[in-house]
Scaffold this active site. Sequence first.
Site, PDB file in Angstrom:
ATOM      1  N   TYR A   1      -1.053 -10.104   0.483  1.00 35.67           N
ATOM      2  CA  TYR A   1       0.072  -9.662   1.321  1.00 35.67           C
ATOM      3  C   TYR A   1      -0.058 -10.253   2.719  1.00 35.67           C
ATOM      4  O   TYR A   1      -1.161 -10.569   3.168  1.00 35.67           O
ATOM      5  CB  TYR A   1       0.162  -8.134   1.373  1.00 35.67           C
ATOM      6  CG  TYR A   1      -1.067  -7.451   1.915  1.00 35.67           C
ATOM      7  CD1 TYR A   1      -1.233  -7.267   3.283  1.00 35.67           C
ATOM      8  CD2 TYR A   1      -2.063  -6.999   1.062  1.00 35.67           C
ATOM      9  CE1 TYR A   1      -2.357  -6.650   3.784  1.00 35.67           C
ATOM     10  CE2 TYR A   1      -3.197  -6.385   1.559  1.00 35.67           C
ATOM     11  CZ  TYR A   1      -3.339  -6.216   2.914  1.00 35.67           C
ATOM     12  OH  TYR A   1      -4.463  -5.616   3.409  1.00 35.67           O
TER      13      TYR A   1
ATOM     14  N   TYR B   1       0.829  -1.206   0.000  1.00 33.79           N
ATOM     15  CA  TYR B   1       0.000   0.000   0.000  1.00 33.79           C
ATOM     16  C   TYR B   1       0.863   1.256   0.000  1.00 33.79           C
ATOM     17  O   TYR B   1       1.907   1.299   0.668  1.00 33.79           O
ATOM     18  CB  TYR B   1      -0.863   0.051   1.256  1.00 33.79           C
ATOM     19  CG  TYR B   1      -2.047  -0.879   1.267  1.00 33.79           C
ATOM     20  CD1 TYR B   1      -3.265  -0.492   0.725  1.00 33.79           C
ATOM     21  CD2 TYR B   1      -1.957  -2.136   1.856  1.00 33.79           C
ATOM     22  CE1 TYR B   1      -4.361  -1.336   0.766  1.00 33.79           C
ATOM     23  CE2 TYR B   1      -3.051  -2.983   1.899  1.00 33.79           C
ATOM     24  CZ  TYR B   1      -4.258  -2.581   1.351  1.00 33.79           C
ATOM     25  OH  TYR B   1      -5.333  -3.415   1.403  1.00 33.79           O
TER      26      TYR B   1
ATOM     27  N   HIS C   1     -10.779  -2.422  -1.147  1.00 30.55           N
ATOM     28  CA  HIS C   1     -11.677  -1.820  -0.157  1.00 30.55           C
ATOM     29  C   HIS C   1     -12.675  -0.927  -0.882  1.00 30.55           C
ATOM     30  O   HIS C   1     -12.288  -0.162  -1.778  1.00 30.55           O
ATOM     31  CB  HIS C   1     -10.888  -0.974   0.837  1.00 30.55           C
ATOM     32  CG  HIS C   1      -9.918  -1.758   1.675  1.00 30.55           C
ATOM     33  ND1 HIS C   1     -10.249  -2.252   2.912  1.00 30.55           N
ATOM     34  CD2 HIS C   1      -8.639  -2.130   1.458  1.00 30.55           C
ATOM     35  CE1 HIS C   1      -9.207  -2.897   3.431  1.00 30.55           C
ATOM     36  NE2 HIS C   1      -8.211  -2.835   2.558  1.00 30.55           N
TER      37      HIS C   1
ATOM     38  N   HIS D   1      -7.769  -8.070  -2.498  1.00 28.08           N
ATOM     39  CA  HIS D   1      -9.050  -7.394  -2.222  1.00 28.08           C
ATOM     40  C   HIS D   1      -8.949  -5.916  -2.533  1.00 28.08           C
ATOM     41  O   HIS D   1      -7.861  -5.330  -2.521  1.00 28.08           O
ATOM     42  CB  HIS D   1      -9.456  -7.579  -0.758  1.00 28.08           C
ATOM     43  CG  HIS D   1      -8.491  -6.964   0.213  1.00 28.08           C
ATOM     44  ND1 HIS D   1      -7.346  -7.603   0.626  1.00 28.08           N
ATOM     45  CD2 HIS D   1      -8.481  -5.757   0.831  1.00 28.08           C
ATOM     46  CE1 HIS D   1      -6.683  -6.830   1.466  1.00 28.08           C
ATOM     47  NE2 HIS D   1      -7.333  -5.700   1.598  1.00 28.08           N
TER      48      HIS D   1
ATOM     49  N   ARG E   1      -3.695 -11.825   3.576  1.00 27.61           N
ATOM     50  CA  ARG E   1      -4.967 -11.346   3.067  1.00 27.61           C
ATOM     51  C   ARG E   1      -5.145 -11.808   1.626  1.00 27.61           C
ATOM     52  O   ARG E   1      -4.220 -11.690   0.820  1.00 27.61           O
ATOM     53  CB  ARG E   1      -5.022  -9.799   3.052  1.00 27.61           C
ATOM     54  CG  ARG E   1      -5.046  -9.085   4.396  1.00 27.61           C
ATOM     55  CD  ARG E   1      -6.159  -9.455   5.341  1.00 27.61           C
ATOM     56  NE  ARG E   1      -7.463  -9.760   4.787  1.00 27.61           N
ATOM     57  CZ  ARG E   1      -8.377  -8.876   4.367  1.00 27.61           C
ATOM     58  NH1 ARG E   1      -8.123  -7.597   4.415  1.00 27.61           N
ATOM     59  NH2 ARG E   1      -9.552  -9.264   3.911  1.00 27.61           N
TER      60      ARG E   1
END
Lengths: 240, 207
Positions: free
Chosen positions: A145, A106, A160, A158, A155
């Site tokens: 990740y 991120y 958000h 995905h 995770r």
Amino acid sequence: MTLPEYFQRDRTWQPPAFTPDYKTSVLRSPRLPLLSLHGTLSEMTGPTFGHGDIGPFDNDLLRNFAQTGEPIGERIIVHGRVLDENGRGVPHTLVEVWQANAGGRYRHKTDMYLAPLDPNFGGCGRTVTDAEGAFAFRTIKPGAYPWRNWINSWRPAHIHVSVMGSGFCQRLITQMYFEGDPLIPRCPIVATIPDPRAVEQLTAVLDMNEGRALDCLAYKFDIVLRGRRSTFFENRPEGN
Amino acid sequence: MQRLDHMKESASQTAGPYVHIGLAPSRAGFDVYAQELGLDITGPEAPGERIRVEGMVFDGTGTSIRDVLIETWQADAAGIHPHPEDPRAAQVAPGFRGWGRVVPDFATGLWSFDTIKPGVVAGWGGRPQAPHISFWLVARGINIGLQTRLYFADEAEANAADPVLNLVEQVHRRATLIAAREEREGLPVYRFDIRLQGDGETVFLDV
């Protein structure tokens, strides 16, 4: 004037606050019951947005941060509709997305994962639904990740998704998963959802018809917000 | 038997630790949008008492939560929302948006926002509700957004008659929704701490 009330939120379908396998929830979950009440004007209204609030390319994550070229990763379109529980499109509502890059990193000053940042990828987008509730984003498929929950928790890929809705009581944040990802059934955050049908509802489906030949794949993802009762008869809530 | 054709609401999932990327990217450390949303609740012209609201959000150990994101929603000083379903929406204060996005200082967890004190909003059956600001909290570890309300300590009479506060059965818990007022260099500042769990747990709403 009586406004049609929203359907009550099904708290047996939604994840509970306290889900010990997702460890961070343990200290961040209220222990006392929520106070359930009929919505008032304060909850049935909510912020409104127009195209003046956002830029024309805000929904194109391939372009909205790019400095020197295209972002790295699998190019995809994510499209769908925001509906309510009556199946009606929710028009002119703000939809915002954020995600990791193709390596699972991120662009956030607190993300220390060893995968590199992509100089051409910011990782956020926003749009306002059209008159039928439809929306679309263009982006790259995010990577999986690791995160600190158990020693080796990962995770699933995905995106958000935040949806404003028409009233403040419809406000929803969720995550979109990708069809066929083997990490979905292994994820403690996914597992906060009690009903497997609700997980399926968050799993976007590959949509070859909306992909672009020699360019990108497409996934379809519909989002459902709380519905509203018909106004056959006026209600007489307590104290009336 | 026939079948109901209602759909189910999409399940909520935590906003996670990187919620700022999507909803407040400048706070994540980068600029991408020409304008970030939710920074200006009132606009410059809306009449009413200008106030500041500040506070912290605490977990069950009393530790401040620094990665929370709060949204606020309120009426203007006349109790009008800028929304088509408010019967008085046409008279809402010029430039008033009513909605804010609030992010704490990542080092301390202290957050604040500037707004105007809202007016009275009609509640059930037209009964007046004391002035209040609706709060919605998301963060890592919060599976579904938590809703609550801020009321104002200097509205004791209205608070005592407020239909929502009166639904809180344990009378002492009503105080968790009431922000204390002080003056700071002429500016009224309300303090509103939110406790997710444990002693003094805030009353959260399912509305």
